[in-house]
Design a protein around this motif. Structure first.
Motif, mmCIF file in Angstrom:
data_model
loop_
_atom_site.group_PDB
_atom_site.id
_atom_site.type_symbol
_atom_site.label_atom_id
_atom_site.label_comp_id
_atom_site.label_asym_id
_atom_site.label_seq_id
_atom_site.Cartn_x
_atom_site.Cartn_y
_atom_site.Cartn_z
ATOM 1 N N GLU A 16 1.077 2.557 -15.824
ATOM 2 C CA GLU A 16 -0.576 2.457 -16.027
ATOM 3 C C GLU A 16 -1.001 3.273 -14.940
ATOM 4 O O GLU A 16 -1.977 4.100 -15.292
ATOM 5 C CB GLU A 16 -1.011 1.188 -16.251
ATOM 6 C CG GLU A 16 -2.463 0.903 -16.301
ATOM 7 C CD GLU A 16 -3.111 -0.451 -16.303
ATOM 8 O OE1 GLU A 16 -4.459 -0.664 -16.248
ATOM 9 O OE2 GLU A 16 -2.448 -1.511 -16.361
ATOM 10 N N ILE A 17 -0.800 3.133 -13.647
ATOM 11 C CA ILE A 17 -0.980 3.991 -12.745
ATOM 12 C C ILE A 17 -0.981 5.500 -12.729
ATOM 13 O O ILE A 17 -1.883 6.268 -12.632
ATOM 14 C CB ILE A 17 -0.528 3.481 -11.299
ATOM 15 C CG1 ILE A 17 -1.000 2.017 -10.981
ATOM 16 C CG2 ILE A 17 -0.722 4.323 -10.041
ATOM 17 C CD1 ILE A 17 -0.257 1.476 -9.860
ATOM 18 N N TYR A 59 5.502 -1.278 -2.439
ATOM 19 C CA TYR A 59 5.039 -0.758 -3.773
ATOM 20 C C TYR A 59 4.010 0.423 -3.803
ATOM 21 O O TYR A 59 4.108 1.448 -4.474
ATOM 22 C CB TYR A 59 4.184 -2.008 -4.354
ATOM 23 C CG TYR A 59 3.527 -1.719 -5.828
ATOM 24 C CD1 TYR A 59 4.376 -1.860 -6.769
ATOM 25 C CD2 TYR A 59 2.080 -1.490 -5.849
ATOM 26 C CE1 TYR A 59 3.870 -1.807 -8.070
ATOM 27 C CE2 TYR A 59 1.599 -1.533 -7.122
ATOM 28 C CZ TYR A 59 2.221 -1.428 -8.198
ATOM 29 O OH TYR A 59 1.820 -1.349 -9.594
ATOM 30 N N GLU A 60 2.980 0.480 -2.443
ATOM 31 C CA GLU A 60 2.377 1.650 -2.140
ATOM 32 C C GLU A 60 3.265 2.921 -2.100
ATOM 33 O O GLU A 60 2.903 3.731 -2.521
ATOM 34 C CB GLU A 60 1.638 1.424 -0.927
ATOM 35 C CG GLU A 60 0.458 0.299 -1.175
ATOM 36 C CD GLU A 60 -0.335 0.348 0.051
ATOM 37 O OE1 GLU A 60 0.109 0.693 1.096
ATOM 38 O OE2 GLU A 60 -1.357 -0.406 0.082
ATOM 39 N N GLU A 61 4.294 2.734 -1.523
ATOM 40 C CA GLU A 61 5.234 4.076 -1.069
ATOM 41 C C GLU A 61 5.817 4.469 -2.352
ATOM 42 O O GLU A 61 5.871 5.713 -2.550
ATOM 43 C CB GLU A 61 6.084 3.663 -0.281
ATOM 44 C CG GLU A 61 5.769 3.825 1.383
ATOM 45 C CD GLU A 61 5.153 5.010 1.736
ATOM 46 O OE1 GLU A 61 5.414 6.021 1.377
ATOM 47 O OE2 GLU A 61 4.309 4.685 2.781
ATOM 48 N N ILE A 62 6.163 3.648 -3.517
ATOM 49 C CA ILE A 62 6.570 4.085 -4.533
ATOM 50 C C ILE A 62 5.479 4.809 -5.603
ATOM 51 O O ILE A 62 5.697 5.929 -5.937
ATOM 52 C CB ILE A 62 7.039 2.869 -5.539
ATOM 53 C CG1 ILE A 62 8.501 2.376 -4.847
ATOM 54 C CG2 ILE A 62 7.340 3.253 -6.956
ATOM 55 C CD1 ILE A 62 8.867 0.970 -5.625
ATOM 56 N N GLY A 71 2.337 16.129 -8.656
ATOM 57 C CA GLY A 71 1.448 17.166 -8.184
ATOM 58 C C GLY A 71 0.323 16.686 -7.872
ATOM 59 O O GLY A 71 -0.928 17.352 -7.472
ATOM 60 N N ARG A 72 -0.226 15.275 -7.714
ATOM 61 C CA ARG A 72 -1.463 14.633 -7.513
ATOM 62 C C ARG A 72 -1.656 14.289 -5.935
ATOM 63 O O ARG A 72 -2.827 13.931 -5.766
ATOM 64 C CB ARG A 72 -2.036 13.529 -8.412
ATOM 65 C CG ARG A 72 -1.804 13.774 -9.836
ATOM 66 C CD ARG A 72 -3.180 14.151 -10.362
ATOM 67 N NE ARG A 72 -3.866 15.428 -9.604
ATOM 68 C CZ ARG A 72 -3.505 16.601 -9.933
ATOM 69 N NH1 ARG A 72 -2.628 17.232 -10.760
ATOM 70 N NH2 ARG A 72 -4.103 17.527 -9.331
ATOM 71 N N LEU A 73 -0.547 14.535 -5.347
ATOM 72 C CA LEU A 73 -0.640 14.169 -3.873
ATOM 73 C C LEU A 73 0.220 15.047 -3.073
ATOM 74 O O LEU A 73 1.149 15.403 -3.414
ATOM 75 C CB LEU A 73 0.016 12.922 -3.701
ATOM 76 C CG LEU A 73 -0.616 12.074 -2.561
ATOM 77 C CD1 LEU A 73 -2.059 11.759 -2.330
ATOM 78 C CD2 LEU A 73 0.132 10.520 -2.528
ATOM 79 N N GLU A 74 -0.188 15.595 -1.853
ATOM 80 C CA GLU A 74 0.255 16.589 -1.142
ATOM 81 C C GLU A 74 1.682 15.901 -0.400
ATOM 82 O O GLU A 74 1.268 14.770 0.119
ATOM 83 C CB GLU A 74 -0.607 17.315 -0.353
ATOM 84 C CG GLU A 74 -1.621 18.115 -1.123
ATOM 85 C CD GLU A 74 -0.983 19.245 -1.914
ATOM 86 O OE1 GLU A 74 -0.573 20.199 -1.312
ATOM 87 O OE2 GLU A 74 -1.396 19.086 -3.340
ATOM 88 N N ALA A 159 -5.536 7.821 -3.874
ATOM 89 C CA ALA A 159 -4.156 7.654 -4.153
ATOM 90 C C ALA A 159 -3.822 6.015 -4.052
ATOM 91 O O ALA A 159 -2.881 5.634 -4.612
ATOM 92 C CB ALA A 159 -3.309 8.078 -2.841
ATOM 93 N N SER A 160 -4.536 5.250 -3.441
ATOM 94 C CA SER A 160 -4.319 3.772 -3.446
ATOM 95 C C SER A 160 -4.005 3.219 -4.685
ATOM 96 O O SER A 160 -4.934 3.452 -5.737
ATOM 97 C CB SER A 160 -5.598 2.937 -2.828
ATOM 98 O OG SER A 160 -5.292 1.607 -2.807
ATOM 99 N N PRO A 161 -3.106 2.469 -4.876
ATOM 100 C CA PRO A 161 -2.666 1.798 -6.174
ATOM 101 C C PRO A 161 -3.688 0.500 -6.489
ATOM 102 O O PRO A 161 -3.698 0.020 -7.853
ATOM 103 C CB PRO A 161 -1.617 1.257 -6.143
ATOM 104 C CG PRO A 161 -1.146 0.992 -4.887
ATOM 105 C CD PRO A 161 -1.882 2.196 -3.957
#
Length: 338
Positions: A16-17, A59-62, A71-74, A159-161
């Motif tokens: 979903e994320i 979980y955040e790191e995953i 490609g949504r985060l550098e 970026a935060s889930p």
């Protein structure tokens, strides 16, 4: 803090994320393959009813690694931008002093802004007054530092889930498997191939070998289109070896400027292909030919091209990597090295 899921809920939450923030729909099997690819093998083996206990930081790191994979985060992203900046500037007395001043001003400014009544029609905070205040006090160095801070905080929020922010308000989700299985032309964000596939391939370049041959032709057409050509993508089948035709946009002549043949293959491209492409160039009275391949020319094919002075250019594997770099839409959160 730990989070508890059953296996199915854990995978569904990540899917979903990715769908929301990246605009790409994943099957469970595709997500599991990606978890292995990003180094989260320990979380790729759960059964649907198996208990999953995971720390929120893990979980955040995953999630961050999955966003990078699309490609949504550098690569230089930090979820704690002020800590990153502290380590970047701590050994330079002048810059560290500015850093302390900027972060102090940032805290004061945010306290004021967040204490205002919430306007339901306003989705963002205008940081211009803060930036000019910093510029007035600390000059260009402070202004650039303040901009770096805002960029980092914005990236962390996107970026935060745990939040509902994203870089792009996607109109729909596309299937990742279509990149490898479908020849359909479904480019909602692009003219020939969807930008989301380009960003994924840039972050996962070896997967270019597995993309559908028709998507490979679409990628070629997209690059030429963005390079300023008027482009015609061939039918895919029964095209007599001509996959793409390209004209200069200001040209009114019917003969194409470039005739393109695409070869998505592991084996080197041999002489018959070069000779065939040259024959097409002559037949259509084109200015030149372009061979686009995930491999490279064989030594014999290269000798033939050079010795006969064929007006044929080659975009090989290394060139394709540069194409993707040029075509990609940058994600958020990159920091410049100190």
């Amino acid at each position: 803090m730990a989070i508890n899921f059953n296996g199915s809920e854990f995978y569904d939450a990540l899917i979903e994320i990715v769908g929301f923030k990246c605009g790409v729909a994943l099957a469970h099997s595709e997500l599991i393959d990606l978890l292995r690819k990003i180094g989260a093998e320990n979380y790729a083996e759960y059964h649907e009813d198996q208990w999953v206990r995971i720390h929120s930081e893990t979980y955040e790191e995953i999630v961050y690694e999955l966003l990078k994979a699309f490609g949504r985060l550098e690569a230089g992203f930090s979820r704690f931008p002020t800590i990153h900046m502290f380590h970047k500037y701590k050994n330079n007395k002048r810059l560290y002093r500015i850093y302390q001043g900027v972060t102090s001003m940032w805290t004061e400014w945010m306290n004021v802004e967040t204490s205002r009544p919430i306007d339901p029609n306003q989705k963002s905070i205008d940081a211009t007054p803060f930036l000019f205040k910093v510029l007035d006090k600390y000059g260009r160095a402070g202004f650039e530092m303040a901009d770096e801070l805002i960029t980092g905080v914005n990236a962390a929020m996107i970026a935060s889930p745990w939040g509902d922010l994203r870089q792009v308000e996607w109109r729909n989700e596309i299937e990742l498997r279509d990149l490898f299985e479908s020849e359909g032309l479904n480019a909602e964000y692009g003219n020939f191939i969807d930008q989301r596939y380009i960003d994924f391939l840039h972050a996962n370049f070896p997967d270019i070998d597995k993309m559908h041959w028709r998507k490979f032709e679409q990628l070629t057409a997209e690059f030429l289109d963005r390079s300023g050509y008027r482009v015609e993508l061939g039918p895919g089948r029964g095209d007599d070896g001509v996959d793409v035709r390209a004209w200069s946009k200001d040209s009114e002549v019917s003969r194409p400027h470039v005739i393109v043949q695409c070869k998505r293959q592991k084996a080197t491209v041999d002489k018959p292909i070069i000779k065939s492409l040259y024959a097409d160039v002559v037949h259509e009275n084109a200015t030149s030919g372009l061979l686009v391949t995930t491999s490279r020319l064989s030594s014999g094919a290269e000798r033939t091209r050079s010795a006969r002075a064929y007006p044929i250019s080659v975009a090989d594997r290394a060139t394709l990597s540069e194409w993707l770099k040029a075509l990609r839409a940058p994600g958020v959160g990159g920091f410049q090295p100190s």
